[in-house]
Design a protein around this motif. Structure first.
Motif, PDB file in Angstrom:
ATOM      1  N   TYR A 159     -17.608 -43.220 -41.312  1.00  0.00           N
ATOM      2  CA  TYR A 159     -17.067 -42.083 -40.570  1.00  0.00           C
ATOM      3  C   TYR A 159     -16.722 -42.487 -39.139  1.00  0.00           C
ATOM      4  O   TYR A 159     -17.359 -43.382 -38.562  1.00  0.00           O
ATOM      5  CB  TYR A 159     -18.083 -40.931 -40.508  1.00  0.00           C
ATOM      6  CG  TYR A 159     -18.265 -40.194 -41.815  1.00  0.00           C
ATOM      7  CD1 TYR A 159     -17.551 -39.035 -42.090  1.00  0.00           C
ATOM      8  CD2 TYR A 159     -19.158 -40.672 -42.766  1.00  0.00           C
ATOM      9  CE1 TYR A 159     -17.723 -38.352 -43.291  1.00  0.00           C
ATOM     10  CE2 TYR A 159     -19.336 -40.001 -43.979  1.00  0.00           C
ATOM     11  CZ  TYR A 159     -18.615 -38.845 -44.226  1.00  0.00           C
ATOM     12  OH  TYR A 159     -18.788 -38.179 -45.421  1.00  0.00           O
ATOM     13  N   LYS A 160     -15.732 -41.804 -38.586  1.00  0.00           N
ATOM     14  CA  LYS A 160     -15.440 -41.897 -37.168  1.00  0.00           C
ATOM     15  C   LYS A 160     -16.280 -40.850 -36.441  1.00  0.00           C
ATOM     16  O   LYS A 160     -16.651 -39.819 -37.014  1.00  0.00           O
ATOM     17  CB  LYS A 160     -13.959 -41.633 -36.895  1.00  0.00           C
ATOM     18  CG  LYS A 160     -13.009 -42.607 -37.569  1.00  0.00           C
ATOM     19  CD  LYS A 160     -11.557 -42.184 -37.361  1.00  0.00           C
ATOM     20  CE  LYS A 160     -10.600 -43.066 -38.142  1.00  0.00           C
ATOM     21  NZ  LYS A 160      -9.192 -42.609 -38.009  1.00  0.00           N
ATOM     22  N   TYR A 161     -16.568 -41.118 -35.173  1.00  0.00           N
ATOM     23  CA  TYR A 161     -17.330 -40.184 -34.343  1.00  0.00           C
ATOM     24  C   TYR A 161     -16.616 -40.008 -33.013  1.00  0.00           C
ATOM     25  O   TYR A 161     -15.964 -40.942 -32.521  1.00  0.00           O
ATOM     26  CB  TYR A 161     -18.760 -40.695 -34.122  1.00  0.00           C
ATOM     27  CG  TYR A 161     -19.580 -40.685 -35.388  1.00  0.00           C
ATOM     28  CD1 TYR A 161     -20.446 -39.640 -35.675  1.00  0.00           C
ATOM     29  CD2 TYR A 161     -19.455 -41.716 -36.322  1.00  0.00           C
ATOM     30  CE1 TYR A 161     -21.186 -39.624 -36.859  1.00  0.00           C
ATOM     31  CE2 TYR A 161     -20.180 -41.703 -37.507  1.00  0.00           C
ATOM     32  CZ  TYR A 161     -21.047 -40.647 -37.762  1.00  0.00           C
ATOM     33  OH  TYR A 161     -21.751 -40.618 -38.938  1.00  0.00           O
ATOM     34  N   LEU A 162     -16.734 -38.820 -32.460  1.00  0.00           N
ATOM     35  CA  LEU A 162     -16.136 -38.547 -31.157  1.00  0.00           C
ATOM     36  C   LEU A 162     -17.212 -38.728 -30.092  1.00  0.00           C
ATOM     37  O   LEU A 162     -18.246 -38.042 -30.102  1.00  0.00           O
ATOM     38  CB  LEU A 162     -15.575 -37.131 -31.101  1.00  0.00           C
ATOM     39  CG  LEU A 162     -14.845 -36.775 -29.796  1.00  0.00           C
ATOM     40  CD1 LEU A 162     -13.580 -37.627 -29.637  1.00  0.00           C
ATOM     41  CD2 LEU A 162     -14.496 -35.288 -29.751  1.00  0.00           C
ATOM     42  N   LEU A 163     -16.960 -39.661 -29.165  1.00  0.00           N
ATOM     43  CA  LEU A 163     -17.872 -39.928 -28.054  1.00  0.00           C
ATOM     44  C   LEU A 163     -17.370 -39.197 -26.817  1.00  0.00           C
ATOM     45  O   LEU A 163     -16.261 -39.447 -26.346  1.00  0.00           O
ATOM     46  CB  LEU A 163     -17.949 -41.434 -27.780  1.00  0.00           C
ATOM     47  CG  LEU A 163     -18.832 -41.875 -26.617  1.00  0.00           C
ATOM     48  CD1 LEU A 163     -20.307 -41.593 -26.906  1.00  0.00           C
ATOM     49  CD2 LEU A 163     -18.623 -43.357 -26.314  1.00  0.00           C
ATOM     50  N   THR A 164     -18.173 -38.266 -26.308  1.00  0.00           N
ATOM     51  CA  THR A 164     -17.834 -37.524 -25.102  1.00  0.00           C
ATOM     52  C   THR A 164     -19.003 -37.606 -24.126  1.00  0.00           C
ATOM     53  O   THR A 164     -20.016 -38.255 -24.406  1.00  0.00           O
ATOM     54  CB  THR A 164     -17.533 -36.041 -25.424  1.00  0.00           C
ATOM     55  OG1 THR A 164     -18.687 -35.464 -26.069  1.00  0.00           O
ATOM     56  CG2 THR A 164     -16.329 -35.913 -26.337  1.00  0.00           C
ATOM     57  N   THR A 165     -18.874 -36.959 -22.980  1.00  0.00           N
ATOM     58  CA  THR A 165     -19.981 -36.884 -22.031  1.00  0.00           C
ATOM     59  C   THR A 165     -20.292 -35.424 -21.725  1.00  0.00           C
ATOM     60  O   THR A 165     -19.427 -34.558 -21.815  1.00  0.00           O
ATOM     61  CB  THR A 165     -19.667 -37.617 -20.709  1.00  0.00           C
ATOM     62  OG1 THR A 165     -18.588 -36.954 -20.038  1.00  0.00           O
ATOM     63  CG2 THR A 165     -19.281 -39.064 -20.971  1.00  0.00           C
ATOM     64  N   VAL A 166     -21.544 -35.175 -21.385  1.00  0.00           N
ATOM     65  CA  VAL A 166     -21.988 -33.828 -21.012  1.00  0.00           C
ATOM     66  C   VAL A 166     -22.814 -33.928 -19.740  1.00  0.00           C
ATOM     67  O   VAL A 166     -23.446 -34.953 -19.464  1.00  0.00           O
ATOM     68  CB  VAL A 166     -22.834 -33.179 -22.126  1.00  0.00           C
ATOM     69  CG1 VAL A 166     -21.981 -32.891 -23.342  1.00  0.00           C
ATOM     70  CG2 VAL A 166     -24.008 -34.075 -22.518  1.00  0.00           C
ATOM     71  N   GLU A 167     -22.808 -32.851 -18.960  1.00  0.00           N
ATOM     72  CA  GLU A 167     -23.595 -32.833 -17.732  1.00  0.00           C
ATOM     73  C   GLU A 167     -25.023 -32.398 -18.050  1.00  0.00           C
ATOM     74  O   GLU A 167     -25.241 -31.421 -18.765  1.00  0.00           O
ATOM     75  CB  GLU A 167     -22.980 -31.895 -16.696  1.00  0.00           C
ATOM     76  CG  GLU A 167     -23.656 -31.994 -15.331  1.00  0.00           C
ATOM     77  CD  GLU A 167     -22.893 -31.271 -14.241  1.00  0.00           C
ATOM     78  OE1 GLU A 167     -23.233 -31.455 -13.052  1.00  0.00           O
ATOM     79  OE2 GLU A 167     -21.946 -30.530 -14.566  1.00  0.00           O
ATOM     80  N   LEU A 168     -25.985 -33.132 -17.521  1.00  0.00           N
ATOM     81  CA  LEU A 168     -27.404 -32.864 -17.730  1.00  0.00           C
ATOM     82  C   LEU A 168     -28.066 -32.642 -16.379  1.00  0.00           C
ATOM     83  O   LEU A 168     -27.546 -33.062 -15.342  1.00  0.00           O
ATOM     84  CB  LEU A 168     -28.066 -34.045 -18.449  1.00  0.00           C
ATOM     85  CG  LEU A 168     -27.408 -34.483 -19.769  1.00  0.00           C
ATOM     86  CD1 LEU A 168     -27.982 -35.812 -20.232  1.00  0.00           C
ATOM     87  CD2 LEU A 168     -27.603 -33.419 -20.833  1.00  0.00           C
TER      88      LEU A 168
END
Length: 248
Positions: free
Chosen positions: A190-199
């Motif tokens: 599978y492909k995966y979407l890599l994103t960023t989130v604010e913590l």
């Protein structure tokens, strides 16, 4: 001369005679190569500081950053990746207040028993150095312009929870084999979407990784699947040399 003809002439320059001598890279080994890490740019990252020599044009806090090519990717939009192999590492660091720097990345899990946790939950050795339990993924980053690129994603400290959730998804994934039976899927199915989130916590805020499952590889992705399989084999055999940054 039409542009298409010009391109054809340029390519034809490299005939069999010019190619017969090899590439000049025959003695290069994995020790001579630097596999890129994909990092998340933070407020203190020099790549976002226009006065720093490491500044990258267009780089902003929260973006994804390739440490070798200096490419940056929108953290909110993200970029597709294909996981190929996984390993766990235990990195020993000298604390910043004592000069900082990586001591070794070769510890085994046994090193944890020699540590105590400080009030921040960080593993500390008797000599004052810290140990970072690090989940390390070998991936193909699907650059929309350059195509698949071999990279490493590292998760430690507050990001270990993200790695555990991703590992759970990877473990649960199934695909049909040639007989139509569901079998455990290889990581690269599978492909995966890599994103960023604010913590954030009581000490401040920062950006971290987020990974979500995307599309399954299909018949049209066969070449990509073979690239992923080859990278998996190289990572397992130790042919891929990971040179960790000398800063935490």
């Amino acid at each position: 001369m039409p542009e298409e003809n010009k391109k054809s002439t340029d390519v034809a320059l490299f005939d069999d005679d010019l190619l017969s001598g090899g590439t000049g890279l025959e003695e290069m080994t994995s020790d001579d190569l630097a596999i890129p890490f994909i990092r998340v740019l933070q407020a203190m990252s020099p790549q976002v500081n226009k006065r720093a020599p490491e500044y990258v044009d267009g780089a902003e806090v929260g973006m994804l950053f390739n440490t070798v090519t200096n490419s940056v990717y929108d953290g909110e939009k993200g970029v597709e990746i294909v996981p190929c192999s996984y390993t766990k590492r235990y990195l020993e660091w000298i604390p910043r207040e004592k000069g900082g720097g990586l001591v070794t990345a070769d510890h085994t899990a046994d090193i944890v028993r020699q540590c105590t946790k400080n009030d921040q939950g960080v593993l500390v050795l008797e000599n004052g150095n810290t140990i970072d339990e690090t989940a390390q993924f070998f991936i193909l980053l699907l650059d929309p312009e350059e195509g698949p690129q071999q990279c490493v994603l590292s998760f430690s400290r507050s990001q270990l929870g993200v790695a555990r959730k991703w590992n759970t998804i990877l473990r649960m994934a199934k695909i049909p084999n040639s007989e139509g039976k569901l079998v455990p899927a290889p990581m690269f199915a599978y492909k995966y979407l890599l994103t960023t989130v604010e913590l954030s916590n009581d000490k401040g805020s920062w950006f971290g990784f987020n990974v979500t499952q995307s599309d399954a590889l299909t018949g049209g992705d066969k070449q990509l699947a073979y690239q992923a399989k080859d990278f998996m084999g190289a990572a397992r055999s130790g042919d891929v040399q990971v040179k960790h940054d000398d800063v935490l």
